[in-house]
Enzyme design. Sequence first.
Site, PDB file in Angstrom:
ATOM      1  N   GLU A 217       0.821  -1.207   0.000  1.00 25.61           N
ATOM      2  CA  GLU A 217       0.000   0.000   0.000  1.00 25.61           C
ATOM      3  C   GLU A 217       0.860   1.265   0.000  1.00 25.61           C
ATOM      4  OE1 GLU A 217      -3.218  -2.042   3.031  1.00 25.61           O
ATOM      5  OE2 GLU A 217      -2.152  -0.241   3.625  1.00 25.61           O
TER       6      GLU A 217
ATOM      7  N   CYS B 146       3.122   8.327   1.916  1.00 21.84           N
ATOM      8  CA  CYS B 146       3.433   7.332   2.928  1.00 21.84           C
ATOM      9  C   CYS B 146       3.710   6.025   2.194  1.00 21.84           C
ATOM     10  CB  CYS B 146       2.238   7.195   3.872  1.00 21.84           C
ATOM     11  SG  CYS B 146       2.451   5.945   5.130  1.00 21.84           S
TER      12      CYS B 146
ATOM     13  N   CYS C 161       5.025  -7.507   7.457  1.00 23.19           N
ATOM     14  CA  CYS C 161       5.967  -7.037   8.480  1.00 23.19           C
ATOM     15  C   CYS C 161       6.176  -8.152   9.497  1.00 23.19           C
ATOM     16  CB  CYS C 161       5.410  -5.800   9.182  1.00 23.19           C
ATOM     17  SG  CYS C 161       6.573  -5.040  10.360  1.00 23.19           S
TER      18      CYS C 161
ATOM     19  N   CYS D 255       3.569  -5.997  16.045  1.00 18.53           N
ATOM     20  CA  CYS D 255       2.927  -5.051  16.977  1.00 18.53           C
ATOM     21  C   CYS D 255       1.441  -5.401  17.080  1.00 18.53           C
ATOM     22  CB  CYS D 255       3.127  -3.608  16.514  1.00 18.53           C
ATOM     23  SG  CYS D 255       4.878  -3.170  16.429  1.00 18.53           S
TER      24      CYS D 255
ATOM     25  N   CYS E 267      -1.438  -3.374  15.169  1.00 21.21           N
ATOM     26  CA  CYS E 267      -1.169  -2.967  13.788  1.00 21.21           C
ATOM     27  C   CYS E 267      -1.736  -3.989  12.790  1.00 21.21           C
ATOM     28  CB  CYS E 267       0.335  -2.822  13.585  1.00 21.21           C
ATOM     29  SG  CYS E 267       0.800  -2.465  11.878  1.00 21.21           S
TER      30      CYS E 267
ATOM     31  N   SER F 233      10.494   5.846   9.811  1.00 20.75           N
ATOM     32  CA  SER F 233       9.874   5.484  11.085  1.00 20.75           C
ATOM     33  C   SER F 233      10.234   4.044  11.430  1.00 20.75           C
ATOM     34  CB  SER F 233       8.355   5.643  10.963  1.00 20.75           C
ATOM     35  OG  SER F 233       7.725   5.186  12.140  1.00 20.75           O
TER      36      SER F 233
ATOM     37  N   ASN G 112      -6.048   3.979  15.072  1.00 26.56           N
ATOM     38  CA  ASN G 112      -6.945   3.527  14.009  1.00 26.56           C
ATOM     39  C   ASN G 112      -7.441   2.155  14.422  1.00 26.56           C
ATOM     40  OD1 ASN G 112      -7.562   4.848  11.617  1.00 26.56           O
ATOM     41  ND2 ASN G 112      -5.469   4.620  10.849  1.00 26.56           N
TER      42      ASN G 112
ATOM     43  N   CYS H 109      -2.359   1.864   8.357  1.00 24.51           N
ATOM     44  CA  CYS H 109      -1.321   0.900   8.019  1.00 24.51           C
ATOM     45  C   CYS H 109      -1.845  -0.520   7.782  1.00 24.51           C
ATOM     46  CB  CYS H 109      -0.344   0.902   9.190  1.00 24.51           C
ATOM     47  SG  CYS H 109       1.095  -0.072   8.953  1.00 24.51           S
TER      48      CYS H 109
HETATM   49  N1  SAH Z   1       7.483  -0.277  11.220  1.00 25.40           N
HETATM   50  C1  SAH Z   1       7.599   1.148  11.316  1.00 25.40           C
HETATM   51  C2  SAH Z   1       6.770   1.926  10.318  1.00 25.40           C
HETATM   52  C3  SAH Z   1       5.375   1.486   9.970  1.00 25.40           C
HETATM   53  S1  SAH Z   1       3.955   1.960  10.876  1.00 25.40           S
HETATM   54  C4  SAH Z   1       7.292   1.608  12.705  1.00 25.40           C
HETATM   55  O1  SAH Z   1       6.864   0.794  13.508  1.00 25.40           O
HETATM   56  O2  SAH Z   1       7.504   2.772  13.013  1.00 25.40           O
HETATM   57  C5  SAH Z   1       3.894   3.685  11.078  1.00 25.40           C
HETATM   58  C6  SAH Z   1       3.297   4.073  12.430  1.00 25.40           C
HETATM   59  O3  SAH Z   1       1.921   3.715  12.530  1.00 25.40           O
HETATM   60  C7  SAH Z   1       4.013   3.404  13.604  1.00 25.40           C
HETATM   61  O4  SAH Z   1       4.217   4.335  14.621  1.00 25.40           O
HETATM   62  C8  SAH Z   1       2.995   2.368  14.025  1.00 25.40           C
HETATM   63  O5  SAH Z   1       3.188   1.951  15.347  1.00 25.40           O
HETATM   64  C9  SAH Z   1       1.707   3.104  13.800  1.00 25.40           C
HETATM   65  N2  SAH Z   1       0.516   2.252  13.766  1.00 25.40           N
HETATM   66  C10 SAH Z   1       0.407   0.961  13.415  1.00 25.40           C
HETATM   67  N3  SAH Z   1      -0.863   0.524  13.545  1.00 25.40           N
HETATM   68  C11 SAH Z   1      -1.581   1.573  13.983  1.00 25.40           C
HETATM   69  C12 SAH Z   1      -2.951   1.762  14.309  1.00 25.40           C
HETATM   70  N4  SAH Z   1      -3.835   0.766  14.223  1.00 25.40           N
HETATM   71  N5  SAH Z   1      -3.347   2.990  14.727  1.00 25.40           N
HETATM   72  C13 SAH Z   1      -2.447   4.005  14.833  1.00 25.40           C
HETATM   73  N6  SAH Z   1      -1.153   3.891  14.529  1.00 25.40           N
HETATM   74  C14 SAH Z   1      -0.713   2.694  14.123  1.00 25.40           C
END
Ligand code: SAH
Length: 373
Positions: free
Chosen positions: A106, A119, A126, A130, A133, A218, A317, A360
């Site tokens: 995406e 973005c 990944c 997390c 995510c 990031s 989100n 994301c």
């Molecule tokens: N792997 C990298 C970049 C990708 S995500 C990182 O972790 O930084 C970019 C940002 O979106 C990160 O801060 C991640 O933690 C956040 N993110 C992921 N899922 C999310 C969600 N459901 N709501 C808000 N932020 C989210």
Amino acid sequence: MTEINLEIESGATMEKVALLDLSLEELTEYLARLGQPAYRARQIWEWIYKRYARSFDEMSNLPKVLREQLKDEAILYPLTIVTQIVSQARDTQKVLFRLPDGQTIETVLMVYDKRRTLCISSQAGCAMGCTFCATAQGGLARNLSAGEIVAQVLFFAGFLADPEAEPQMDLERPTAVTNIVLMGMGEPMHNYDNVWTALRRLTDGDAFGLGARNITLSTVGLIPMIDRMAEEGLQINLAVSLHAPNDDLRGQLVPINRRWKVDDLLAAVARYIEKTHRRVTFEYALMRGVNDSPELAAELGEKLAPLLCHVNVIPLNPIPDSPFQPTSDEDTERFVQILREHGVPATVRLRRGIEINAGCGQLRQASAARRAA
Ligand code: SAH
């Protein structure tokens, strides 16, 4: 006989040269092998990086024979559009792309008053896991090549430069990509070499030529790679996804924290700041009743106060099949206020494109779910 032919054909397809993966020197060598002079490489390079050509047919100053040969032997563009959606406010566009091997990624374009921020993804899927995510839910499929990372930018650069492009967004044309954030799918520091090859190409004045200061990487916090980035000598901005001020909580949200602890991560960021004198952003997605209490805000404020940093508070989100819910606006404001009282600059990031699944990994997941249904 037919079978053998098919095998040769598919074999040949696999070995096509991916032009976006090549440096200008490598492109020059490749064309020399085709019996072409160096200026042809320069011409193709300009078609790619200055005029955002999508096909060899557009390269009108190349001999037709060469264009045909390139069509047979090389891949110019590794992306095909699967889904392309624009938000109701017409200020956010998300594209789900298919890569040559069928993987999907995406990319999101966000249009602000003066900025056009892209973005981009660094991996298909990944591996970081997390828990809040959407990308993490499918695991890692593979790394993107440098060319696949660069191609996302060239696609939108071409879209922004093209007055006829559909679907329309509210833009003043002609216009350009002004900012890039590596906040799409994937962990950029888990695909370090390809990401940095792409970053060098994107900032090279002879190639895409965007200022490094307009690009943000990031990361979830791979400590050895933060130290490595401090040595790169490119002024790319660093953002660290923290989401919790202590190991107990962060270990639950960001599994990689079991390997690289909060205090060690903050020490790596301090080294980075000392070396580069650059302000680092911490991202903190607020989850109701999980990481949004005043006590945690104070703990975060105390730990971050000594650092040259800024906290980007992100309203969560919500994603399907997840227990995490966003914090109320009131509690978000309170959290930000406590950080400021500790002398830590903090702002709430606006949410964009919620209704188009622009968070994301969400579009890819929605598309996979539709296929399964
Ligand atoms: N792997 C990298 C970049 C990708 S995500 C990182 O972790 O930084 C970019 C940002 O979106 C990160 O801060 C991640 O933690 C956040 N993110 C992921 N899922 C999310 C969600 N459901 N709501 C808000 N932020 C989210």
